[in-house]
Design an enzyme around this catalytic site. Structure first.
Site, PDB file in Angstrom:
ATOM      1  N   TYR A 130      12.911  31.191   5.833  1.00  0.00           N
ATOM      2  CA  TYR A 130      11.708  31.908   6.226  1.00  0.00           C
ATOM      3  C   TYR A 130      11.659  32.143   7.739  1.00  0.00           C
ATOM      4  CZ  TYR A 130       9.663  31.148   1.585  1.00  0.00           C
ATOM      5  OH  TYR A 130       9.398  31.157   0.234  1.00  0.00           O
ATOM      6  N   LYS A 139       0.834  -1.205   0.000  1.00  0.00           N
ATOM      7  CA  LYS A 139       0.000   0.000   0.000  1.00  0.00           C
ATOM      8  C   LYS A 139       0.868   1.255   0.000  1.00  0.00           C
ATOM      9  CE  LYS A 139      -0.385   0.052   5.052  1.00  0.00           C
ATOM     10  NZ  LYS A 139      -1.285   0.012   6.228  1.00  0.00           N
TER      11      LYS A 139
END
Length: 362
Positions: A258, A33
């Site tokens: 940032y 998965k």
């Protein structure tokens, strides 16, 4: 630029290790998965099929359909089928897991309406994880319903909530007792051989005496088993690398990234990598929490991770623009990187973005 190297020889090694931990009569279900835990589902599934995996498993119908379209012939069970995807699931000969009365009723109505019978079926019971599954208290009702001509019951299973915990684990012991009881009740009802399974990757290592008829392995196939001793027996299948885009000089007192996420305490050399949120390196890995490997040395990610980039302090490392950097793999274990970033290997591996090039090594 950014590459996820996938080593199928390591997958084969891990497969062999797991087979050595279970009885020859015990089936191994390979979980592929989430793009085979962030790698490449088709390549991994084809390799496992060639190795002789007994069954594959995915989370959702679309994942199974993609494997079928790629030519996978091995049986594929779908752990969490959605109500609206069941017709497609049956169209592609996938094996649904029924975990609720609603799903079981819908499957039966489809079999009646479309004469799609018998439908291969797996039943999941909730013994304590409290995520999905039938309550053990209705095991007789559910198993009896699965005995109709509309279904071909293949397996009955549950999932341990803390299989990696040091034994004795009260939650696991309670779940094991519940599973043994529902197995006993089920065997009185079923009219044919049905497989019972409880163990996931960590359970295979920690509770091998409870392997029953099958075991399910996800993360261990990819090189991790939630314990250093078990991890040492396995090989990591994937390695995430990047390259240095640019190296800039930063003076003492200047900031990087940032929100002025890092303030230089000295004149520094900062290398920028083209790897960020969109590639699976989340914001939580910034601010010095994790280190990467460059030319055999470790360098910390400094400042806040950006969407497309992150910055590393290479002041004391002899490196150049264009040099390769390992985020995780062989010099930098994904398990250790994840722990440093306050997460787990599952998240780190499965978050690798699709724009990162996959390189398959046979």
């Amino acid at each position: 630029m950014n590459k996820l190297h996938i080593y199928l020889s390591h997958l084969e090694h891990n497969f062999t290790v797991l087979k050595g931990l279970i009885k020859p009569s015990t089936s191994l279900i390979g979980v592929v998965k989430a793009s085979a835990y962030g790698t490449d589902a088709v390549s991994i599934a084809l390799c496992l099929e060639a190795l002789g995996i007994d069954r594959l498993a995915v989370a959702y119908t679309a994942e199974g359909v993609a494997l079928k379209k790629a030519g996978i012939k091995c049986p594929i069970m779908v752990f969490y089928p959605q109500h609206e995807s069941l017709e497609t699931l049956l169209e592609y000969n996938l094996e649904p897991v029924a975990y609720s009365v609603r799903i079981l009723n819908k499957l039966q109505s489809l079999a009646v309406d479309n004469t799609l019978k018998p439908i291969p079926l797996h039943l999941k019971f909730n013994t304590g994880l409290n995520r999905l599954g039938f309550a053990p208290s209705i095991v007789e009702e559910i198993v009896s319903k699965s005995q109709s001509d509309y279904f071909n019951l293949i397996s009955i299973y549950s999932h341990l909530a803390a299989s990696e915990e040091q034994r004795p684990s009260q939650i696991c012991e309670t779940q094991i007792e519940k599973f043994l009881e529902l197995k006993r009740k089920s065997k009185k009802i079923v009219s044919k051989t049905v497989a019972f399974h409880l163990l996931n990757s960590s359970g295979i290592f920690n509770y091998s005496e409870h392997q029953h008829d099958a075991v399910r392995s996800g993360i261990a196939l990819y090189g991790f088993a939630n314990h250093p001793e078990w991890d040492a027996m396995l090989k990591p299948v994937s390695q995430l690398t990047s390259t240095i885009l640019q190296i800039v000089s930063v003076k003492k007192g200047e900031t990087v990234g940032y929100n002025s996420g890092w303030v230089a305490q000295h004149d520094a050399q900062i290398a920028t990598l083209p790897l960020g949120h969109a590639d699976g390196i989340s914001r939580q890995f910034g601010l010095g929490k994790i280190q990467v490997s460059i030319n055999g040395k470790k360098a910390s990610i400094v400042g806040n991770v950006c969407m497309d980039m992150c910055m590393i302090d290479v002041t004391k490392i002899d490196c150049h623009e264009g040099d390769e950097v390992e985020l995780f793999g062989f010099k930098n274990s994904a398990e250790k990187v994840a722990k440093s970033g306050d997460t787990i290997s599952y998240e780190l591996l499965s978050n690798v973005g699709q724009r990162v090039e996959r390189i398959i090594h046979r």
